[in-house]
Design an enzyme around this catalytic site. Structure first.
Site, PDB file in Angstrom:
ATOM      1  N   CYS A 117       0.813  -1.224   0.000  1.00  0.00           N
ATOM      2  CA  CYS A 117       0.000   0.000   0.000  1.00  0.00           C
ATOM      3  C   CYS A 117       0.845   1.273   0.000  1.00  0.00           C
ATOM      4  O   CYS A 117       0.674   2.160  -0.852  1.00  0.00           O
ATOM      5  CB  CYS A 117      -0.981  -0.005   1.166  1.00  0.00           C
ATOM      6  N   HIS A 168      -2.362   1.267   6.722  1.00  0.00           N
ATOM      7  CA  HIS A 168      -2.755   1.162   5.319  1.00  0.00           C
ATOM      8  C   HIS A 168      -3.018   2.562   4.771  1.00  0.00           C
ATOM      9  O   HIS A 168      -3.644   3.391   5.445  1.00  0.00           O
ATOM     10  CB  HIS A 168      -4.014   0.310   5.165  1.00  0.00           C
ATOM     11  N   HIS A 180      -5.876   2.116  -4.152  1.00  0.00           N
ATOM     12  CA  HIS A 180      -4.855   1.609  -3.217  1.00  0.00           C
ATOM     13  C   HIS A 180      -4.397   0.233  -3.652  1.00  0.00           C
ATOM     14  O   HIS A 180      -4.939  -0.356  -4.606  1.00  0.00           O
ATOM     15  CB  HIS A 180      -5.441   1.536  -1.800  1.00  0.00           C
TER      16      HIS A 180
END
Length: 208
Positions: A117, A168, A180
């Site tokens: 990520c 994240h 993402h």
């Protein structure tokens, strides 16, 4: 008998630009009709970090263009972006980010061979002259914290998918959606309000 006078045109001197506060390689490249890679190679830059006061050489094409500029810097940048069909910098970031939809997830990855990520976010923004760290928590601390209702396309959004703190990160694209690197499905677009991501949202910041 006098000889005819021959005037030789002197070669144009290479143009230079002085880095000002807030400048990035991306903004300088766009103002001068070139690219980040060209500026890095021409100035032997190993990093995209710039310091106010630095003097950068511009490629010959940009140097020639400088002689004929009459617009303000802001007007010229808007004209340059408009000529490329790009409304603003955020749109440019999002268009670039979407080029990697479908690329697989790879733990620790920060190249198109595979992204995690924060590696994906780092890779996208580096193309626009912005260096970010390769952790979600570090990226959260790198920008200006904003409220969820203040989100604009190009802002960063952060989540907790397990454990403590932020782990994240993704890029907000508008309409409560973000792009993402999902650990299960790679680069994709998801809703921030779905049953999984909604409860895990932890904050946002502005990098651009």
């Amino acid at each position: 008998m006098s000889l005819p006078l021959i005037l030789l045109a002197s070669p144009a001197m290479a143009a230079q630009v002085t880095v000002e506060k807030g400048d990035t390689l991306w903004s300088i490249a766009n103002k001068n009709g070139t690219t980040v890679d060209v500026l890095q190679n021409l100035n032997n830059l190993s990093s995209t970090n710039l310091q106010p006061g630095m003097i950068l050489e511009l490629p010959e094409q940009a140097a020639n263009q400088q002689s004929f500029r009459t617009l303000t810097e802001e007007q010229r940048q808007e004209q340059e972006l408009a000529s490329r069909g790009i409304v603003d910098r955020a749109q440019a970031v999002l268009e670039y980010a979407k080029e990697y939809i479908g690329v697989r997830y790879r733990s620790g990855g920060d190249t198109p061979a595979g992204f995690d990520c924060s590696g994906y976010v780092k890779y996208v923004f580096k193309n626009f002259g912005i260096d970010l760290v390769h952790t979600a928590a570090g990226q959260y601390n790198s920008g200006t914290i904003i409220k969820k209702e203040e989100l604009q396309p190009g802002d960063l959004v952060f989540f907790n998918t397990g454990g403590n703190g932020i782990n994240h990160s993704g890029i907000y694209i508008g309409d409560n959606k973000f792009i993402h690197s999902s650990s299960s499905r790679g680069i994709r677009i998801d809703s921030m309000n779905d049953n999984y991501w909604g409860p895990r949202y932890r904050g946002a910041n502005k990098i651009l």
